[in-house]
Design a protein around this motif. Structure first.
Motif, mmCIF file in Angstrom:
data_model
loop_
_atom_site.group_PDB
_atom_site.id
_atom_site.type_symbol
_atom_site.label_atom_id
_atom_site.label_comp_id
_atom_site.label_asym_id
_atom_site.label_seq_id
_atom_site.Cartn_x
_atom_site.Cartn_y
_atom_site.Cartn_z
ATOM 1 N N SER A 288 16.225 14.439 -7.802
ATOM 2 C CA SER A 288 17.339 15.082 -8.507
ATOM 3 C C SER A 288 18.623 14.535 -7.916
ATOM 4 O O SER A 288 18.612 13.860 -6.870
ATOM 5 C CB SER A 288 17.296 16.606 -8.331
ATOM 6 O OG SER A 288 17.531 16.961 -6.976
ATOM 7 N N ALA B 13 12.480 22.632 -10.285
ATOM 8 C CA ALA B 13 11.356 23.501 -10.633
ATOM 9 C C ALA B 13 11.889 24.920 -10.721
ATOM 10 O O ALA B 13 12.660 25.352 -9.863
ATOM 11 C CB ALA B 13 10.264 23.420 -9.570
ATOM 12 N N THR B 14 11.517 25.633 -11.762
ATOM 13 C CA THR B 14 11.890 27.038 -11.887
ATOM 14 C C THR B 14 10.721 27.875 -11.382
ATOM 15 O O THR B 14 9.621 27.801 -11.926
ATOM 16 C CB THR B 14 12.219 27.403 -13.344
ATOM 17 O OG1 THR B 14 13.309 26.586 -13.791
ATOM 18 C CG2 THR B 14 12.625 28.865 -13.453
ATOM 19 N N GLY C 18 8.755 18.779 -9.511
ATOM 20 C CA GLY C 18 9.418 19.575 -10.541
ATOM 21 C C GLY C 18 9.331 18.899 -11.886
ATOM 22 O O GLY C 18 8.405 18.121 -12.146
ATOM 23 N N ASN C 19 10.302 19.155 -12.714
ATOM 24 C CA ASN C 19 10.256 18.650 -14.084
ATOM 25 C C ASN C 19 11.044 17.355 -14.239
ATOM 26 O O ASN C 19 11.500 16.749 -13.256
ATOM 27 C CB ASN C 19 10.749 19.728 -15.054
ATOM 28 C CG ASN C 19 12.204 20.126 -14.812
ATOM 29 O OD1 ASN C 19 12.963 19.408 -14.175
ATOM 30 N ND2 ASN C 19 12.596 21.274 -15.328
ATOM 31 N N TYR C 20 11.213 16.980 -15.478
ATOM 32 C CA TYR C 20 11.877 15.743 -15.868
ATOM 33 C C TYR C 20 13.289 15.639 -15.311
ATOM 34 O O TYR C 20 13.777 14.559 -15.019
ATOM 35 C CB TYR C 20 11.899 15.750 -17.393
ATOM 36 C CG TYR C 20 12.260 14.465 -18.079
ATOM 37 C CD1 TYR C 20 11.344 13.428 -18.153
ATOM 38 C CD2 TYR C 20 13.494 14.320 -18.719
ATOM 39 C CE1 TYR C 20 11.654 12.265 -18.832
ATOM 40 C CE2 TYR C 20 13.817 13.166 -19.393
ATOM 41 C CZ TYR C 20 12.892 12.137 -19.443
ATOM 42 O OH TYR C 20 13.203 10.988 -20.106
ATOM 43 N N TRP C 21 13.962 16.788 -15.164
ATOM 44 C CA TRP C 21 15.364 16.807 -14.756
ATOM 45 C C TRP C 21 15.550 17.071 -13.261
ATOM 46 O O TRP C 21 16.658 17.310 -12.810
ATOM 47 C CB TRP C 21 16.147 17.829 -15.574
ATOM 48 C CG TRP C 21 16.234 17.442 -17.010
ATOM 49 C CD1 TRP C 21 17.102 16.550 -17.579
ATOM 50 C CD2 TRP C 21 15.404 17.907 -18.076
ATOM 51 N NE1 TRP C 21 16.859 16.420 -18.917
ATOM 52 C CE2 TRP C 21 15.820 17.247 -19.261
ATOM 53 C CE3 TRP C 21 14.347 18.816 -18.146
ATOM 54 C CZ2 TRP C 21 15.223 17.479 -20.495
ATOM 55 C CZ3 TRP C 21 13.738 19.043 -19.380
ATOM 56 C CH2 TRP C 21 14.177 18.375 -20.527
ATOM 57 N N TYR D 211 18.301 10.947 -16.895
ATOM 58 C CA TYR D 211 16.950 11.507 -16.780
ATOM 59 C C TYR D 211 16.076 10.976 -17.912
ATOM 60 O O TYR D 211 15.766 11.668 -18.865
ATOM 61 C CB TYR D 211 17.026 13.029 -16.780
ATOM 62 C CG TYR D 211 17.844 13.545 -15.637
ATOM 63 C CD1 TYR D 211 17.279 13.710 -14.367
ATOM 64 C CD2 TYR D 211 19.196 13.834 -15.790
ATOM 65 C CE1 TYR D 211 18.032 14.155 -13.294
ATOM 66 C CE2 TYR D 211 19.960 14.281 -14.717
ATOM 67 C CZ TYR D 211 19.378 14.434 -13.473
ATOM 68 O OH TYR D 211 20.136 14.875 -12.419
ATOM 69 N N ARG E 284 16.016 28.155 -9.670
ATOM 70 C CA ARG E 284 15.835 26.729 -9.948
ATOM 71 C C ARG E 284 15.935 26.019 -8.602
ATOM 72 O O ARG E 284 16.954 26.120 -7.911
ATOM 73 C CB ARG E 284 16.925 26.257 -10.892
ATOM 74 C CG ARG E 284 16.982 24.765 -11.159
ATOM 75 C CD ARG E 284 18.218 24.422 -11.975
ATOM 76 N NE ARG E 284 18.119 24.948 -13.326
ATOM 77 C CZ ARG E 284 19.163 25.171 -14.112
ATOM 78 N NH1 ARG E 284 20.388 24.979 -13.652
ATOM 79 N NH2 ARG E 284 18.991 25.621 -15.334
ATOM 80 N N TYR F 105 15.908 22.465 -6.508
ATOM 81 C CA TYR F 105 16.121 21.029 -6.732
ATOM 82 C C TYR F 105 15.126 20.199 -5.934
ATOM 83 O O TYR F 105 14.922 20.422 -4.735
ATOM 84 C CB TYR F 105 17.552 20.651 -6.373
ATOM 85 C CG TYR F 105 18.546 21.151 -7.400
ATOM 86 C CD1 TYR F 105 18.667 20.509 -8.624
ATOM 87 C CD2 TYR F 105 19.316 22.285 -7.151
ATOM 88 C CE1 TYR F 105 19.558 20.976 -9.585
ATOM 89 C CE2 TYR F 105 20.210 22.753 -8.104
ATOM 90 C CZ TYR F 105 20.319 22.097 -9.320
ATOM 91 O OH TYR F 105 21.185 22.567 -10.272
ATOM 92 N N THR F 106 14.525 19.241 -6.604
ATOM 93 C CA THR F 106 13.507 18.385 -5.998
ATOM 94 C C THR F 106 14.149 17.156 -5.351
ATOM 95 O O THR F 106 15.359 16.925 -5.462
ATOM 96 C CB THR F 106 12.503 17.925 -7.062
ATOM 97 O OG1 THR F 106 13.161 16.999 -7.944
ATOM 98 C CG2 THR F 106 11.974 19.100 -7.873
#
Length: 283
Positions: A175, A200-201, A194-197, A105, A169, A171-172
């Motif tokens: 991911s 999205a929460t 979502g985010n870097y990892w 990531y 959480r 998963y996008t």
């Protein structure tokens, strides 16, 4: 053992003695027959990652964010592997052994491609290049085999892990979980990024607008959550819960390596009432 092409290979005597902070790197090294001398939080790995099994004799370094430096200094380590998430440890780890950062990531490409590349880099680090390629090939075979077993007309899937009874959480597409869905030709119902990892929460109410989907819950659930959602009006009124029975799958480390990818594919197909356990990678 992780899979037939690699699991039976004993670690060579000249394999570097590696300590690992990240669980994804640990599972990959185990899978290619070069388990680390030491890794962090083995009991938590067993709960959240689950496979492949940690061999007897691997030492537990304690918390990933605060490894046992005294123990580490006693283990004659040749190299410590980390991800950029643990870059704050580099200064403390460097006096013990060279520190190697191997990232997935890092924003430098698709998660799947980076996962394959990290497998190759770990294989090269421990002189197990052929085993790393075998792991890559077997994972692709397993996912393809599982894709062939997916029932027709599967709804887009909303893959979540509970943080607490009101937040998940999700998963996008970008991911490891999303990458597996793509390779199984299953649509990911979450399209909001979502985010870097790659997740999205969100509060549960954010999922209320997703109509054409089926819910997949990745275990483990936090303590008390199962009981709370069982009586939650909000949960039971979500379209993805109403559309079809919720699919619950055993723990899969969504930030792991190829062992987690093939494990998710197999467990998802199991949850859908089919079987893809024969051939390729096993977990």
């Amino acid at each position: 053992m992780f899979f037939c092409a690699v699991a039976g290979v004993a670690q060579a005597k000249d394999t570097p003695r590696v300590a690992v902070i990240d669980w994804g790197q640990a599972q990959t090294l185990i899978a290619i027959g070069a388990p680390p001398v030491a890794m962090s939080q083995i009991p938590a790995y067993n709960e959240w990652v689950a496979a492949p099994d940690v061999p007897e004799g691997v030492r537990d370094l304690g918390l990933r964010v605060q490894p046992n430096m005294e123990l580490l200094s006693q283990l004659d380590i040749d190299v410590v592997t980390i991800t950029s998430m643990y870059s704050g440890l580099r200064e403390r780890l460097a006096p013990i052994a060279p520190v190697k950062t191997i990232d997935i990531y890092d924003g430098q490409g698709a998660v799947w491609d980076r996962t394959v590349e990290s497998t190759r880099r770990l294989g090269a680090l421990v002189g197990r290049e052929a085993a790393a390629e075998a792991l890559i090939d077997a994972t692709q075979v397993r996912i393809a085999a599982c894709a062939a077993k997916v029932p027709e007309q599967v709804k887009p899937l909303l893959v979540v892990q509970f943080m607490d009874a009101r937040h998940v959480r999700v998963y996008t597409e970008d991911s490891l979980v999303g990458s597996v869905l793509e390779r199984m030709d299953i649509a990911n119902a979450w399209q909001d990024g979502g985010n870097y990892w790659g997740f999205a929460t969100v509060p549960l109410e954010r999922l209320a607008s997703i109509d054409n989907a089926r819910m997949v819950v990745v275990k483990p659930l936090p303590v008390g959550v199962a009981e709370e959602i069982d009586t939650s009006v909000l949960w039971h009124h979500l379209p993805a819960v109403n559309n079809a029975p919720v699919l619950y799958v055993p723990p899969v480390w969504g930030f792991g390596g190829l062992p987690s990818a093939s494990r998710f594919a197999r467990l998802l197909v199991d949850a859908l009432g089919r079987d893809c356990s024969a051939g390729g990678a096993a977990s």
